[in-house]
Write an enzyme that holds these catalytic residues in place. Structure first.
Site, PDB file in Angstrom:
ATOM      1  N   ASN A   3      37.432  47.616  28.093  1.00  8.51           N
ATOM      2  CA  ASN A   3      36.722  46.481  29.155  1.00  8.51           C
ATOM      3  C   ASN A   3      36.320  47.197  30.419  1.00  8.51           C
ATOM      4  O   ASN A   3      35.903  46.307  31.360  1.00  8.51           O
ATOM      5  CB  ASN A   3      37.202  45.193  28.986  1.00  8.51           C
ATOM      6  CG  ASN A   3      38.560  45.410  29.538  1.00  8.51           C
ATOM      7  OD1 ASN A   3      39.146  46.437  30.377  1.00  8.51           O
ATOM      8  ND2 ASN A   3      39.324  44.077  29.589  1.00  8.51           N
ATOM      9  N   ASP A  43      51.728  49.243  36.800  1.00 10.00           N
ATOM     10  CA  ASP A  43      51.974  47.952  36.438  1.00 10.00           C
ATOM     11  C   ASP A  43      53.028  47.887  35.658  1.00 10.00           C
ATOM     12  O   ASP A  43      53.764  48.737  35.065  1.00 10.00           O
ATOM     13  CB  ASP A  43      50.543  47.441  35.760  1.00 10.00           C
ATOM     14  CG  ASP A  43      50.202  48.496  34.697  1.00 10.00           C
ATOM     15  OD1 ASP A  43      50.884  49.412  34.269  1.00 10.00           O
ATOM     16  OD2 ASP A  43      48.925  48.348  34.532  1.00 10.00           O
ATOM     17  N   GLU A  69      41.900  43.324  35.527  1.00 13.81           N
ATOM     18  CA  GLU A  69      40.553  43.024  34.447  1.00 13.81           C
ATOM     19  C   GLU A  69      39.313  42.628  35.044  1.00 13.81           C
ATOM     20  O   GLU A  69      39.007  42.748  36.416  1.00 13.81           O
ATOM     21  CB  GLU A  69      41.228  41.904  33.568  1.00 13.81           C
ATOM     22  CG  GLU A  69      42.424  42.312  32.704  1.00 13.81           C
ATOM     23  CD  GLU A  69      42.518  42.842  31.771  1.00 13.81           C
ATOM     24  OE1 GLU A  69      41.491  43.620  31.512  1.00 13.81           O
ATOM     25  OE2 GLU A  69      43.554  42.683  30.770  1.00 13.81           O
ATOM     26  N   HIS A  95      38.931  48.154  32.614  1.00 15.93           N
ATOM     27  CA  HIS A  95      40.193  47.791  33.276  1.00 15.93           C
ATOM     28  C   HIS A  95      40.672  49.066  33.844  1.00 15.93           C
ATOM     29  O   HIS A  95      40.724  49.970  33.118  1.00 15.93           O
ATOM     30  CB  HIS A  95      41.106  46.614  32.918  1.00 15.93           C
ATOM     31  CG  HIS A  95      42.071  47.236  31.851  1.00 15.93           C
ATOM     32  ND1 HIS A  95      42.538  46.269  30.962  1.00 15.93           N
ATOM     33  CD2 HIS A  95      42.354  48.467  31.364  1.00 15.93           C
ATOM     34  CE1 HIS A  95      43.344  47.026  30.220  1.00 15.93           C
ATOM     35  NE2 HIS A  95      43.234  48.264  30.244  1.00 15.93           N
TER      36      HIS A  95
HETATM   37  P1  PGA Z   1      45.418  53.516  26.489  1.00 11.94           P
HETATM   38  O1  PGA Z   1      44.973  52.276  27.438  1.00 11.94           O
HETATM   39  O2  PGA Z   1      45.680  54.445  27.209  1.00 11.94           O
HETATM   40  O3  PGA Z   1      46.632  52.671  25.686  1.00 11.94           O
HETATM   41  O4  PGA Z   1      44.140  53.506  25.685  1.00 11.94           O
HETATM   42  C1  PGA Z   1      44.510  52.558  28.694  1.00 11.94           C
HETATM   43  C2  PGA Z   1      44.192  51.390  29.585  1.00 11.94           C
HETATM   44  O5  PGA Z   1      44.227  50.142  28.792  1.00 11.94           O
HETATM   45  O6  PGA Z   1      44.266  51.341  30.762  1.00 11.94           O
END
Ligand code: PGA
Length: 236
Positions: A129, A63, A136, A131
């Site tokens: 959450n 992304d 999302e 995702h």
């Molecule tokens: P993070 O994010 O590695 O910064 O915890 C993971 C994600 O949101 O996929």
């Protein structure tokens, strides 16, 4: 899903590194899907400090934020250059073009890239959450690359990297869940207590679009590497 509970993100990185090394050495790693965020940093550090050669490997990132250029320190292109590519050259590396405002063109181009470079391994983090990528909660399991609106929770989580929360982009281009499920092997990492709920729901809850990561239960080759804090809500 195969679960490994490790002591910390260093041990987690080592485990992931071994999977990637084995694929490279058996000549089955032509393309790797990569992720950004805090989670894969120890893995990238482990790779950078190895003698593994990625000069014949293509990378495809999950992304990118919409509206900031690859030269912006918070862009995911910049993150990848800084944390991996500058020190460990790849054959070619793809990240969605966040400055192209034409969503349909970005989607078409990225899907063509994925089709031409089938993912042998996909590296994933998980949001608190649930995702994966910027898919999302509520994202269709059939989704492909598209423009997505970030949830309030994700904007808040990511604001730690920006001066103010208003600077956090509100949209991103993200590979879809269908693209991720197309990878031959998936390596998901989760570290820290803030991921414990998502990991508990992943292993003990149902398959539902309310928890995008639960789509991984429909895949045959998923390795989940979590530290003890992220595993702390799993019933033993
Ligand atoms: P993070 O994010 O590695 O910064 O915890 C993971 C994600 O949101 O996929």
């Amino acid at each position: 899903m195969e679960l490994y509970i490790v002591k910390d993100n260093i041990e987690g990185a080592q485990k992931g590194y071994e999977v990637i090394k084995a694929a490279l050495e058996s000549n089955t790693l032509k393309t790797i899907g990569l992720a950004t965020g805090s989670t894969p940093l120890t893995l990238y550090d482990r790779i950078v400090n190895s003698d593994l050669d990625f000069s014949n490997v293509t990378s495809v990132n999950l992304d990118e934020y919409v509206g900031i250029p690859g030269t912006h320190p918070q862009s995911y292109r910049y993150f990848m250059n800084e944390n991996l590519f500058n020190a460990k050259p790849f054959k070619q590396s793809f990240v969605p073009d966040g400055m192209n405002a034409d969503e349909a063109a970005v989607s078409k181009e990225y899907e063509a890239i994925i089709e031409a470079n089938p993912l042998d391994i996909q590296v994933l983090g998980i949001g608190s959450n649930g995702h994966i990528g910027f898919n999302e909660p509520g994202s269709s399991f059939d989704s492909i690359t598209r423009k997505v609106a970030l949830t309030k929770e994700t904007i808040e989580a990511n604001s730690r990297f920006f001066e103010t929360i208003d600077e956090v982009p509100k949209y991103a281009y993200s590979m879809g869940i269908k693209d991720i499920l197309g990878a031959k092997k998936i390596l998901l990492f989760a570290y820290g207590a803030s991921k414990a709920d998502a990991i508990q729901r992943l292993f003990e809850g149902e398959v539902t679009e309310a928890l995008p990561a639960s789509a991984l239960k429909n895949h045959k080759n998923v390795i989940v590497i979590v530290d003890e804090a992220a595993a702390s809500k799993l019933s033993k």
